[in-house]
Scaffold this active site. Structure first.
Site, short mmCIF file in Angstrom:
data_model
loop_
_atom_site.label_atom_id
_atom_site.label_comp_id
_atom_site.label_asym_id
_atom_site.label_seq_id
_atom_site.Cartn_x
_atom_site.Cartn_y
_atom_site.Cartn_z
N LYS A 137 1.70 10.77 3.42
CA LYS A 137 2.15 9.55 4.11
C LYS A 137 2.72 8.56 3.07
O LYS A 137 2.51 8.75 1.86
CB LYS A 137 0.98 8.93 4.87
CG LYS A 137 -0.18 8.49 3.98
CD LYS A 137 -1.44 8.23 4.79
CE LYS A 137 -2.56 7.76 3.89
NZ LYS A 137 -3.87 7.74 4.58
N TYR A 139 6.93 -19.12 -15.34
CA TYR A 139 6.95 -20.06 -14.21
C TYR A 139 5.62 -20.80 -14.09
O TYR A 139 4.55 -20.18 -14.15
CB TYR A 139 7.18 -19.33 -12.89
CG TYR A 139 8.59 -18.84 -12.66
CD1 TYR A 139 9.68 -19.71 -12.73
CD2 TYR A 139 8.83 -17.51 -12.32
CE1 TYR A 139 10.97 -19.26 -12.49
CE2 TYR A 139 10.11 -17.04 -12.07
CZ TYR A 139 11.18 -17.93 -12.16
OH TYR A 139 12.44 -17.48 -11.91
C1 LIG Z 1 -4.82 8.47 3.86
C2 LIG Z 1 -5.71 9.42 4.54
C3 LIG Z 1 -6.27 10.51 3.85
C4 LIG Z 1 -6.13 10.68 2.35
O1 LIG Z 1 -7.02 9.81 1.70
P1 LIG Z 1 -7.11 9.77 0.09
O2 LIG Z 1 -8.22 8.82 -0.18
O3 LIG Z 1 -5.79 9.28 -0.39
O4 LIG Z 1 -7.39 11.14 -0.36
C5 LIG Z 1 -6.99 11.45 4.58
N1 LIG Z 1 -7.17 11.30 5.91
C6 LIG Z 1 -6.68 10.25 6.61
C7 LIG Z 1 -6.94 10.15 8.06
C8 LIG Z 1 -5.95 9.28 5.94
O5 LIG Z 1 -5.47 8.24 6.63
#
Ligand SMILES: *Cc1c(COP(=O)(O)O)cnc(C)c1O
Length: 383
Positions: free
Chosen positions: A46, A268
């Protein structure tokens, strides 16, 4: 070639350079697959494969042997499908009724996380029986996304009686804090998921994210879903040693240097003041490139660091949109000049360390990596 060997000369561009090591991604996937034992090992890709690029990362994961991908959005799923005809692709962020045709076109598995979504998928499948089987996503503690475990009994009965209206591919849930060893919340989630597993005995189950894989072998079930650890993130808060190999290196050119007197302010808002005559280096990178503004140093606190010639140099004052000022006083003289590269992520500055010093997490550092870097993909040996 390893990442550290490519950092000598810069191409002359004033862009920062992001190096992504595909061999490290494959190594990490295999390490996780080995940990997962008889469970299949998928990959969570993702957010554009955690900022590294779906088109960059997926071929490496396919080569390593990964055949199960998880994305959040439909648009990401379509990009994954364009790279593989046979892998299974799960869409985590729920099913919306108008999107059925895209599920068919790309042969996607919806993660159904509410009774209305189940209803919508059932009516879609009634007219499109060629659709893929679905995953049921149960919420065992996050209170974010997913079916109530208490709905499990009725759903399992419908499944066993053949009235659910569609076939099931997977039941799944997600941990609240798998990175914390001995968590009572995790124990409760494991127990709740074990009950669901009993109800849906004939359906494969998936519970573990990256950290979960290292937690306890009785929660591995049939399929694990690592994300962060694939990209080099540290899955275990309890241990100082990260078992994963670093995947990204970010370097930024020095574009100016100057020396200021004690008492002069930097950046800044004048939030940081020199306590000694200070050699400054200005780097071609800022918050528009994903460097969090929380990395700033003020007179009250030191924030993030970069490495120049192997020496840790503090970030000074506010992070600008396109620029970062660092204290290069203690860096080796020959490493501090216009065009030389400073390391922003790499070596001791792990993604976890960079996140921590900015008041955030390494995940956030990865997914915020900018769009105007020169991206260099290297593919070292699998040894
Ligand atoms: C993002 C996600 C993962 C992966 O989690 P990590 O901590 O990055 O390994 C697994 N399952 C779901 C449902 C997620 O949303």
């Amino acid at each position: 070639m390893v990442a550290s060997q490519v950092s000598q000369a810069h191409t002359g561009s004033n862009s920062s350079r992001l190096t992504i090591d595909l061999a490290a991604i494959r190594h990490n996937w295999r390490l996780l697959a080995n940990k997962a034992g008889s469970a299949s090992t998928g990959a969570v890709v993702k957010a554009n494969a955690y900022g590294l690029g779906i088109e960059t990362v997926i071929p490496a994961l396919l080569k390593a042997g990964c055949r199960h991908f998880f994305v959040a959005h439909l648009s990401e799923a379509a990009r994954v499908r364009a790279l593989t005809t046979d892998a299974e692709i799960f869409v985590l962020n729920g099913f919306l009724p108008d999107t059925g045709p895209a599920y068919l076109t790309h042969r996607l598995i919806p993660g159904l996380g509410s009774l209305p979504e189940i209803e919508d998928w059932r009516s879609f499948v009634a007219s499109h029986p060629e659709a893929q089987p679905a995953a049921l996503h149960f919420d065992t503690g996050l209170n974010r996304l997913g079916l109530a475990p208490s709905d499990g009994v009725a759903l399992a009965r419908a499944h066993h009686e053949g009235t659910l209206g569609f076939p099931l591919r997977l039941i799944m849930s997600h941990f609240v804090e798998a990175e914390i060893e001995g968590s009572a919340t995790t124990a409760r989630q494991c127990a709740a998921f074990r009950n669901l597993r009993t109800l849906f005995k004939d359906i494969p189950a998936s519970l573990c994210n990256s950290s979960g894989i290292f937690l306890r072998t009785d929660s591995l079930y049939d399929l694990v879903r690592p994300g962060y650890a694939l990209y080099g993130g540290h899955p275990l808060w309890s241990s100082d040693v990260n078992p994963m190999r670093a995947v990204v290196r970010l370097e930024s050119p020095i574009i100016q240097t100057r020396t200021i007197e004690t008492g002069k302010a930097v950046g800044y808002g004048s939030f940081w003041t020199a306590k000694r005559p200070t050699r400054l280096a200005t780097l071609s990178l800022g918050y528009a490139d994903g460097l969090p503004r929380g990395s700033e140093s003020t007179d009250a606190k030191i924030g993030g660091h970069v490495l120049i010639g192997g020496v840790k140099c503090a970030m000074l004052g506010r992070v600008s949109m396109d620029l970062l000022i660092v204290d290069a006083t203690d860096a080796p003289e020959d490493a501090v000049h216009r065009g030389a590269l400073a390391t922003i992520i790499g070596d001791e500055l792990t993604i976890d360390a960079v996140g921590d010093s900015a008041g955030t997490i390494g995940y956030d550092i990865l997914v915020s990596l900018g769009s105007r870097f020169e991206r260099l993909v290297i593919d070292g040996s699998d040894a």
